[in-house]
Design a protein around this motif. Structure first.
Motif, short mmCIF file in Angstrom:
data_model
loop_
_atom_site.label_atom_id
_atom_site.label_comp_id
_atom_site.label_asym_id
_atom_site.label_seq_id
_atom_site.Cartn_x
_atom_site.Cartn_y
_atom_site.Cartn_z
N LEU A 99 -0.88 2.89 -9.49
CA LEU A 99 -1.95 1.89 -9.52
C LEU A 99 -1.41 0.49 -9.73
CD1 LEU A 99 -5.05 1.53 -9.46
CD2 LEU A 99 -5.02 1.75 -11.95
N LEU A 100 -0.36 0.36 -10.53
CA LEU A 100 0.23 -0.95 -10.77
C LEU A 100 0.90 -1.53 -9.53
CD1 LEU A 100 1.80 -0.28 -14.28
CD2 LEU A 100 -0.12 -1.80 -13.78
N GLN A 101 1.29 -0.68 -8.57
CA GLN A 101 2.00 -1.15 -7.38
C GLN A 101 1.19 -0.96 -6.10
OE1 GLN A 101 6.48 -0.10 -7.88
NE2 GLN A 101 5.39 1.54 -8.97
N ARG A 102 -0.07 -0.55 -6.24
CA ARG A 102 -0.89 -0.23 -5.07
C ARG A 102 -1.13 -1.46 -4.20
NH1 ARG A 102 -6.36 -0.17 -3.72
NH2 ARG A 102 -7.06 1.66 -2.54
N ASP A 103 -1.43 -2.58 -4.80
CA ASP A 103 -1.73 -3.78 -4.02
C ASP A 103 -0.48 -4.35 -3.33
OD1 ASP A 103 -4.35 -3.58 -4.78
OD2 ASP A 103 -4.13 -4.93 -6.51
N ALA A 104 0.71 -4.03 -3.85
CA ALA A 104 1.93 -4.60 -3.28
C ALA A 104 2.28 -3.98 -1.93
CB ALA A 104 3.10 -4.42 -4.25
N VAL A 105 1.95 -2.71 -1.75
CA VAL A 105 2.30 -2.03 -0.49
C VAL A 105 1.07 -1.61 0.31
CG1 VAL A 105 4.50 -1.20 -1.37
CG2 VAL A 105 2.46 0.19 -1.71
N GLY A 106 -0.12 -1.72 -0.27
CA GLY A 106 -1.33 -1.36 0.44
C GLY A 106 -1.74 0.08 0.19
N PRO A 107 -3.04 0.37 0.34
CA PRO A 107 -3.52 1.74 0.10
C PRO A 107 -3.01 2.74 1.10
CG PRO A 107 -5.28 0.37 0.98
CD PRO A 107 -4.14 -0.55 0.68
N ASN B 236 7.85 -2.84 0.38
CA ASN B 236 8.10 -2.16 1.66
C ASN B 236 7.40 -0.80 1.65
OD1 ASN B 236 9.08 -1.03 3.99
ND2 ASN B 236 11.22 -1.47 3.58
N PRO B 237 6.37 -0.60 2.48
CA PRO B 237 5.66 0.69 2.47
C PRO B 237 6.54 1.87 2.89
CG PRO B 237 4.37 -1.00 3.60
CD PRO B 237 5.75 -1.56 3.40
N ASP B 238 7.55 1.63 3.72
CA ASP B 238 8.39 2.73 4.20
C ASP B 238 9.27 3.32 3.10
OD1 ASP B 238 7.33 2.39 6.75
OD2 ASP B 238 8.87 0.93 7.31
N THR B 239 9.73 2.48 2.20
CA THR B 239 10.60 2.95 1.12
C THR B 239 9.86 3.17 -0.19
OG1 THR B 239 11.16 0.66 0.51
CG2 THR B 239 12.58 1.76 2.11
N PHE B 240 8.54 3.03 -0.17
CA PHE B 240 7.76 3.14 -1.40
C PHE B 240 7.88 4.53 -2.05
CE2 PHE B 240 3.66 3.73 -3.67
CZ PHE B 240 3.84 2.74 -4.64
N PRO B 241 7.81 5.64 -1.30
CA PRO B 241 7.97 6.96 -1.96
C PRO B 241 9.32 7.11 -2.66
CG PRO B 241 7.02 7.23 0.22
CD PRO B 241 7.46 5.81 0.12
N PHE B 242 10.39 6.59 -2.05
CA PHE B 242 11.71 6.69 -2.68
C PHE B 242 11.79 5.78 -3.91
CE2 PHE B 242 12.21 7.70 1.81
CZ PHE B 242 12.88 8.91 1.75
N LEU B 243 11.09 4.64 -3.84
CA LEU B 243 11.06 3.74 -5.00
C LEU B 243 10.37 4.42 -6.18
CD1 LEU B 243 11.42 0.87 -6.26
CD2 LEU B 243 9.17 0.32 -5.30
N LEU B 244 9.24 5.07 -5.94
CA LEU B 244 8.54 5.78 -7.01
C LEU B 244 9.40 6.89 -7.61
CD1 LEU B 244 4.94 6.15 -5.53
CD2 LEU B 244 5.71 4.54 -7.28
#
Length: 344
Positions: A280-288, A198-206
């Protein structure tokens, strides 16, 4: 008209008569003469063992930190590594383009998107991640039994030794589309939830991954600062009627303040580096669009697209901004009365 002098005491006059050089600042007969300043040669001979011990670290620092700085000249070239097998020869014979690479950077929307994502991740980690080690250190320090404190510190510190591949695999098993949380929701009649893509929650996931992995490392620093606080201060505060919270506010936190200021300055200086391998390991999962930061931007353009001059220019801009952030944060620390990274 003569000016009258102030009369001196008898003891002072006697001291002056016995030791005329005392009033001029000369050392008395019983004073030790100042030690002669050693020459550079003698200091080298005296400290030769310590210098030999630090020599390997200095050599490594020069080879891997300072010599590569010379490679920043690539940012002003259309660098072609295939001109020669020797990188220095390639730099000398590559086409000089001046500031063309920097002009391309400032006109590239992908670069500004990477800057935006980097700053968003930095502010989230500063607000959500930086206070966590402080709070956990205060919590562990309040535990009375030493065995319980040691076990809690070991459990919290253990994830620091995990690789990012293992950390992301654990989060994938918990929050992925087929993970534990998604299966639990389906079993109770709800739709599945895939937080990992989910790109919207990606910053919180990191940020959550960083907290779980590296909070234990910060705890050690703050616990060491708390260990230097004298117990007499707590006893004096308790005798004055201060409760647990007031002792923490007026004794514990002031003791942590210099360490917090120093780590905050270092964290601000490292603001544009928010975790290359992790992202980098999760870049393809949520898109650049959601995962591209400055480090991955440099890697993608330099290593994958072979545009070395353009990537070096982006890295140089990042380094200059980071230096400015360190100086600004250190100035703020000085204004707050703290030492920061270096003194005024």
């Amino acid at each position: 008209m003569s000016h009258s002098t102030v009369p001196r005491s008898r003891s002072e006059a006697e001291t002056t008569q016995q030791n005329p050089g005392a009033s001029e600042g000369a050392p008395g007969p019983g004073a030790r003469p100042p030690a002669a300043r050693l020459s550079l040669r003698h200091r080298f001979r005296r400290d030769r063992v310590l210098l030999l011990m630090t020599l390997p670290a200095v050599v490594l620092l020069l080879l891997f930190n300072y010599v590569p700085i010379l490679g920043n000249v690539v940012a002003f070239q259309d660098y072609d590594p295939y001109i020669s097998d020797n990188g220095v020869v390639s730099m000398l014979h590559s086409l000089w383009v001046g500031g063309e690479n920097f002009e391309r950077i400032f006109e590239d929307s992908a670069f500004w998107q990477a800057v935006r994502n980097t700053l968003v991740l930095f502010f989230l980690q500063l607000v959500l991640f930086f206070p966590v080690p402080v709070l956990l250190a205060l919590l562990i320090n309040s535990v009375v039994r030493p065995r319980v404190r040691a076990v809690a510190q070991a459990v919290l510190y253990l994830p620091h030794f995990f690789s990012w591949v293992l950390v992301i695999a654990v989060f994938q098993q918990m929050f992925g589309g087929a993970g534990m949380l998604s299966q639990l929701l389906r079993e109770n009649g709800y739709d599945g939830l895939d937080i990992m893509t989910n790109p919207d929650t990606f910053p919180f996931l990191l940020t959550a991954q960083s907290v779980w992995k590296d909070a234990g490392w910060g705890i050690i620093v703050f616990l060491a600062a708390l260990a230097s606080v004298s117990p007499d201060l707590y006893e004096a505060a308790a005798m004055d009627g201060a409760g647990r919270w007031r002792r923490m506010w007026h004794v514990t936190l002031p003791a942590l303040r210099p360490v917090i200021a120093l780590l905050l300055v270092l964290r601000v200086g490292d603001a544009l580096t928010v975790g290359f391998e992790q992202i980098l390991l999760q870049r393809d999962a949520v898109g650049p669009g959601a995962a591209e930061v400055l480090d991955t931007f440099v890697w993608w353009n330099g290593v994958r697209n072979q545009d070395f001059g353009y990537a070096a220019a982006a890295g140089l801009v990042k380094g200059v901004i980071s230096i400015g952030l360190v100086l600004a944060a250190n100035k703020v620390a000085h204004l707050m009365g703290e030492q920061g990274v270096y003194k005024k």
